[in-house]
Design a protein around this motif. Structure first.
Motif, PDB file in Angstrom:
ATOM      1  N   ILE A 258      10.287  56.441  19.512  1.00  0.00           N
ATOM      2  CA  ILE A 258       9.774  55.938  18.241  1.00  0.00           C
ATOM      3  C   ILE A 258      10.627  54.767  17.743  1.00  0.00           C
ATOM      4  O   ILE A 258      10.097  53.727  17.332  1.00  0.00           O
ATOM      5  N   LEU A 259      11.928  54.969  17.808  1.00  0.00           N
ATOM      6  CA  LEU A 259      12.808  53.898  17.338  1.00  0.00           C
ATOM      7  C   LEU A 259      12.594  52.617  18.129  1.00  0.00           C
ATOM      8  O   LEU A 259      12.490  51.534  17.576  1.00  0.00           O
ATOM      9  N   ASP A 262       9.455  50.868  17.281  1.00  0.00           N
ATOM     10  CA  ASP A 262       9.586  50.140  16.021  1.00  0.00           C
ATOM     11  C   ASP A 262      10.351  48.838  16.207  1.00  0.00           C
ATOM     12  O   ASP A 262       9.953  47.780  15.722  1.00  0.00           O
ATOM     13  N   TYR A 263      11.448  48.931  16.944  1.00  0.00           N
ATOM     14  CA  TYR A 263      12.234  47.718  17.159  1.00  0.00           C
ATOM     15  C   TYR A 263      11.441  46.677  17.933  1.00  0.00           C
ATOM     16  O   TYR A 263      11.476  45.482  17.618  1.00  0.00           O
ATOM     17  N   ARG A 266       8.961  45.082  15.733  1.00  0.00           N
ATOM     18  CA  ARG A 266       9.577  44.123  14.814  1.00  0.00           C
ATOM     19  C   ARG A 266      10.019  42.874  15.545  1.00  0.00           C
ATOM     20  O   ARG A 266       9.872  41.764  15.040  1.00  0.00           O
TER      21      ARG A 266
ATOM     22  N   TYR B 147       8.977  64.212  11.390  1.00  0.00           N
ATOM     23  CA  TYR B 147      10.354  64.555  11.086  1.00  0.00           C
ATOM     24  C   TYR B 147      10.528  64.889   9.623  1.00  0.00           C
ATOM     25  O   TYR B 147       9.808  64.397   8.765  1.00  0.00           O
ATOM     26  N   ASN B 189       7.448  53.532   7.803  1.00  0.00           N
ATOM     27  CA  ASN B 189       7.356  53.434   9.256  1.00  0.00           C
ATOM     28  C   ASN B 189       8.149  54.540   9.942  1.00  0.00           C
ATOM     29  O   ASN B 189       8.155  54.612  11.167  1.00  0.00           O
ATOM     30  N   CYS B 191      11.251  55.073  10.440  1.00  0.00           N
ATOM     31  CA  CYS B 191      12.436  54.764  11.244  1.00  0.00           C
ATOM     32  C   CYS B 191      13.699  54.606  10.423  1.00  0.00           C
ATOM     33  O   CYS B 191      14.787  54.554  10.983  1.00  0.00           O
ATOM     34  N   SER B 208      19.358  54.921  10.244  1.00  0.00           N
ATOM     35  CA  SER B 208      18.288  54.866  11.219  1.00  0.00           C
ATOM     36  C   SER B 208      17.851  56.276  11.559  1.00  0.00           C
ATOM     37  O   SER B 208      18.528  57.255  11.219  1.00  0.00           O
ATOM     38  N   LEU B 209      16.743  56.406  12.234  1.00  0.00           N
ATOM     39  CA  LEU B 209      16.195  57.726  12.574  1.00  0.00           C
ATOM     40  C   LEU B 209      17.192  58.540  13.394  1.00  0.00           C
ATOM     41  O   LEU B 209      17.246  59.766  13.297  1.00  0.00           O
ATOM     42  N   HIS B 252      14.129  44.284   4.802  1.00  0.00           N
ATOM     43  CA  HIS B 252      14.378  45.222   5.891  1.00  0.00           C
ATOM     44  C   HIS B 252      15.114  44.613   7.079  1.00  0.00           C
ATOM     45  O   HIS B 252      15.503  45.322   7.999  1.00  0.00           O
TER      46      HIS B 252
END
Lengths: 604, 418
Positions: A258-259, A262-263, A266, B147, B189, B191, B208-209, B252
């Protein structure tokens, strides 16, 4: 104090004395003039005195004068001048002693008076000097007063300034106090917050205590349980799974996925934005360069540097263009290059704009006409001129229109109008007539030609037919001759040679074999065609006619004779049959046809 | 604009279902479920005690009713009205109860925040989470429901635990550099987690997540700090409202402040429209913040003024241009405002009997009809943005708005001033 002058001249003694007195008076100070004047008035004038002396006593009036003097003296307290009288009526005798005594007394008196006068004068002078002194003192004191006043003002000013400073300091102090207050407020609010929190905590603590107490006291504990009718299925419908290390790992993986997603997302966004911005910058740079490059043509000193840089930039650009694909990479050098070049261009543009501004302002101020810069006045003049011109033109157009209108719409009598109308149209009518006549002529010509063509076509058809017949008969003969070979051999040879030889002879032979052939109407069509045949082959009359007509036909049937193909020939004036036949003629085998073929083809 | 008839209500407990089909309201110990369009009663459930809290499950199939005094939670099903479920916390007591995002677990916070019990409706399993933090916003779920972040406090230190909602496994556990954590919130989002300190210290931390600290931001020291925090729907901006009367927007990418919005007593810019209901000037301080839904397109952000008491004005900021857009000044303090879920339209209520609507086109106010005074204390929008529920102390009333076009024309007709 004046200086006394003693003059010893007896003759004018009294006069001179007085004169000396007067002169001494003149030399005295002006402040004591007043005192002297007083003195002057007390002393009679010398002349008067003199005259008075002579006037008083003369030879005649001695007795009277003596008696008068006696009277005066006695009134003043002096003893009498006369002797003591013996009797009343006897004449008194002048007492000389008394007279002398009186004189002496008088002199003494006079001296005393003079002394007194002197004293008074000196006193006067003293007083005068005293006054001077006092006046000077007075002025000095005035000055002192002035200075002291000024000092006072200065001191007041200082006092005011100090008061101002004092006020400022007070203000600062106030500000500081305010700040202190604010900080104290902050502390107070924090304190209240702390207290609030503390109270809350204490309340909770108390509740806890109570609850604990309750629990301790309460024997029957309520069971903690869930009472459910039936268990519900999971939301996603799947079965629950055990918690193992694998699931942990899976969870970790998912989290990282997921991270990363997202990165990546972006980063994509940022890359897109970057690319767009780069494009925009590139565009800007190009535009800026194009803006600045026209200057290259103008030979100006000032612009030399900028043109130099522009040229260099253009060269640079050329190099960069080849590296277009590199823009997608965000490597340091490319980025720097781009930003640097943009900055450079921008600087150039800025300086250029500034120069323009300066020029404009200069022209505005000084009013001189630069080559490329037109001063505002000139510009205005030009525009005025142009406007005038426009006006004039417009007026002209208007007048013309008016006249035209007048002309067209004049209310004259009908005849003239009709005449006028007619005369306008006359020319056109005549032209039309001419054209009509031409047209008619042409039409006639065309008709004639068409007729001739049709005739020619018919003739052609007939000729062909005849020719066919001839050929058939010839072939027959040939055939027949072949059987009687010896006889005809030579003829054949002749024939062949005739045919393979010159075309003239062929044609003649052909002619001879066709006795029944119709006499040719050597219709040459229009005279035009004849001229065209100068280039043609040395053809026999018949074939030449044939060819002629053919060519004429072809001429008339289409514009481009040479471009004609068998399919394209339109049977417009000549019967289609004929053309076909022509071609069929051309396609038939045989040397004759071959020759004809050649001819035909060549003509075509 | 149409108003429905009023229905009884208690404790301002009235919620639309997440799918927008039903409206649940509480009257004392009864739970009434109505159809949104017809307002007919579909279901009627009776609980064992006065209800303090109701919540729909995310799939709109279940409703939980929490009764804190008795320590009970009762769950009702819409599909099967006979189905029942009762969770008794007994001696542990109950202070808060909420659903998990999958709609099959209930998280009960026991008294004194001793622990959080996770009850499963699917299995017999029960999970316990120890040492939860007693703060305003201690539990937060990600938007996709994967989460859950929980604030904890152990040995006078703050921690954050991240759980995977599917199997309640602990994913991450880390300590935070805060004095006294007050709230946590996930970014839309999912994260980034925003963690902020109590008002005694201005500090907001971004994690961060996977538990790494991304950034920390502190605008100033010593004075009272953060009051409220709101994420923008695109997760691009984080709005932080503080006690100094300013809203600071963080971006962000760098997590640094890009702009701050003040709330001055006078506004000089002629482009800003100020809707005034009265002459009173707004007071200092700062209250709640909220961003409009993403459908509205990075549009305005309203914030309201308040000191420690009640706000009177609502300030609407344009985020695209980063400047003040409009100010709405009311006569009485603003109690609630909420954005329309579909478009940039704001509904405001001040405790009076009027409902105020603002949109960029204009502003209008409507008197709620009814016998006597219907004092609107709270409101909530329907999912579609076509209607909203107006809650008063004892009643609830539904307000049906016309379509967008007609509303905007109505707005223009009525003009700005009420």
């Amino acid at each position: 104090m004046g200086d006394w002058m003693t003059v010893t001249d007896r003759g004018l003694s009294s006069e001179s004395k007085t004169i000396s007195q007067y002169t001494s008076e003149i030399k005295m100070s002006p402040s004591s003039l007043y005192s002297q004047q007083v003195l002057c008035s007390s002393i009679p004038l010398s002349k008067n005195v003199h005259s008075f002396f002579s006037a008083f006593c003369t030879e005649d009036n001695i007795e009277q004068s003596i008696s008068y003097l006696d009277q005066e003296l006695t009134t003043f307290g002096f003893p009498s001048l006369y002797e003591e009288s013996k009797g009343k009526e006897t004449k008194r005798e002048l007492n000389i002693v008394a007279v002398l005594n009186c004189m002496n007394e008088l002199l003494v008196l006079q001296r005393k008076n003079l002394l007194a006068q002197e004293n008074v004068e000196t006193q006067n002078l003293k007083l005068g000097s005293d006054m001077d002194h006092l006046q000077s003192c007075y002025s000095k004191l005035k000055e002192q007063l002035e200075t002291s006043r000024r000092e006072m003002i200065g001191l007041q000013e200082r006092d005011r300034q100090l008061q101002c400073k004092n006020r400022n300091l007070h203000q600062l102090l106030k500000n500081e106090k305010d700040e202190v207050q604010k900080l104290q407020n902050i502390i107070a609010s924090r304190a209240t917050q702390y207290n609030h929190d503390m109270k809350r905590k204490e309340r909770e603590y108390n509740k806890l205590k109570e609850r604990l107490h309750q629990l301790v006291m309460n024997k029957k504990d309520k069971k903690i349980a869930m009472d459910i009718l039936n268990y519900v299925g999971r939301a996603d419908g799947k079965r629950g799974s055990w918690r193992t290390g694998k699931t942990e790992a899976r969870n970790e993986d998912e989290m990282y996925k997921i991270l990363l997603n997202d990165y990546e997302y972006r980063q994509k966004q940022i890359l897109m934005e970057n690319a767009e911005l780069k494009k925009v910058l590139q565009q800007m740079k190009k535009e800026m360069i194009s803006l600045l490059s026209p200057q290259k043509k103008k030979p100006r000193e000032r612009v030399d540097d900028s043109t130099g840089t522009v040229i260099s930039d253009v060269e640079e650009d050329a190099g960069e263009l080849s590296r277009e694909s590199m823009w997608d990479l965000s490597c340091e050098t490319v980025r720097e290059q781009l930003t640097n070049s943009i900055r450079k261009q921008w600087r150039i543009l800025k300086s250029h704009v500034e120069k323009l501004d300066n020029q404009v302002s200069k022209v505005h101020l000084e009013g001189f006409n630069d080559e490329d810069v037109i001063s505002r006045q000139d510009h205005e003049q030009e525009t005025e001129k142009l406007e005038l011109e426009i006006q004039q033109c417009k007026e002209m157009i208007k007048t013309q229109q008016q006249l035209l209108q007048q002309q067209l719409a004049t209310a004259c009598d009908d005849d003239t109008t009709s005449l006028l109308r007619d005369c306008y149209l006359l020319e056109e009518k005549e032209r039309l007539k001419e054209e009509w006549s031409l047209f008619k002529e042409q039409k006639k010509n065309f008709e004639r030609e068409r007729r001739s063509f049709t005739e020619a076509a018919i003739r052609l058809g007939l000729e062909r037919k005849a020719f066919e017949e001839e050929r058939a008969s010839w072939l027959k003969q040939q055939f027949l001759n072949m059987t009687t070979f010896d006889h005809q051999n030579s003829e054949n040879v002749k024939l062949f040679s005739a045919f393979s030889g010159s075309s003239d002879r062929d044609n003649l032979i052909v002619h001879s074999r066709q006795p029944q052939k119709k006499p040719h109407n050597v219709s040459n069509g229009s005279p035009v065609c004849m001229s065209k045949l100068t280039k043609s082959l040395p053809a026999s009359p018949s074939t030449s006619d044939f060819c002629q007509t053919r060519s004429c036909v072809s001429e008339h049937s289409s514009i481009n004779v040479l471009n004609m193909t068998p399919e394209e020939i339109k049977p417009n004036q000549v019967g289609g049959e004929c053309t076909n036949q022509k071609w069929s003629v051309a396609s038939r085998p045989g040397s004759q046809e071959g020759v004809c073929n050649v001819q035909i083809i060549q003509l075509c | 604009m149409n108003f429905s008839e009023v229905f009884k209500l208690s404790s301002l407990l009235c919620k639309f279902s997440p799918d927008g089909k039903y409206l649940a309201s509480c009257v004392q110990y009864r739970l009434v479920v109505r159809d949104v369009n017809t307002l007919q009663i579909l279901q009627l459930y009776t609980c064992l005690d006065q209800i303090q809290h109701i919540e729909w499950s995310a799939d709109s199939l279940f409703i939980l009713c929490a009764m804190y005094k008795r320590g009970l939670v009762q769950v009702w099903s819409l599909e099967q009205p006979e189905w029942h479920c009762k969770i008794d916390e007994g001696s542990a007591g109950l202070v808060a109860s909420c659903w998990s995002p999958d709609g099959r677990h209930i998280l009960n916070t026991t008294e004194f925040h001793l622990r959080i019990t996770v009850w499963s409706l699917c299995t017999k399993s029960v999970s316990y989470i120890k040492y939860p933090k007693a703060c305003l916003q201690g539990i937060t779920f990600t938007r996709d429901g994967r989460y859950m972040a929980l604030a904890e406090r152990r040995d006078c230190k703050d921690y954050v635990s991240i759980f995977v909602c599917s199997d309640w496994q602990l994913l991450r556990h880390f300590d935070t550099d805060t004095q006294d954590l007050t709230g946590i919130e996930w970014a839309p989002n999912g994260c980034v987690l925003a963690v902020w300190d109590s008002c005694l210290e201005y500090k907001i931390l971004l994690y961060s997540l996977d538990g790494r600290l991304l950034s920390a931001y502190s605008a100033y020291e010593w004075s009272l700090g953060i009051k409220c925090v709101a994420w923008s729907p695109s997760s691009q901006f984080l709005a932080v409202g503080s006690y100094d009367g300013k809203v600071r927007i963080l971006n962000h990418v760098t997590w640094k402040m890009i702009t701050e919005f003040g709330h001055p007593a006078t506004i000089n810019n002629p482009k800003i429209v100020v809707y005034k209901e009265a002459e009173k000037s707004p007071q200092l301080g700062l209250g709640c913040l909220s961003f409009p839904p993403p459908g509205a397109g990075a549009g305005p952000l309203p914030s309201s003024e308040s000191k420690y008491n009640i706000p009177n004005a609502v300030w609407v900021w344009d985020i695209q241009k980063l400047r003040l857009f409009a100010v709405l000044e009311q006569l009485s303090p603003v109690r609630t405002f909420q954005w329309d879920p579909q478009q940039p339209r704001l509904a405001i209520c001040t405790g009076g009997s009027r409902l105020y609507l603002w949109s960029p086109a204009g502003c209008m106010s409507v008197q709620v009809p009814g016998e006597g005074d219907f004092a609107v204390l709270s409101l909530c929008w329907h999912l579609s943005g076509d209607s909203m529920a107006l809650l008063s102390k004892d009643h609830v009333c539904l307000c049906f708005l016309e379509t967008e076009a007609s509303v905007s024309t109505a707005c223009r007709q009525l003009g700005g001033h009420t």
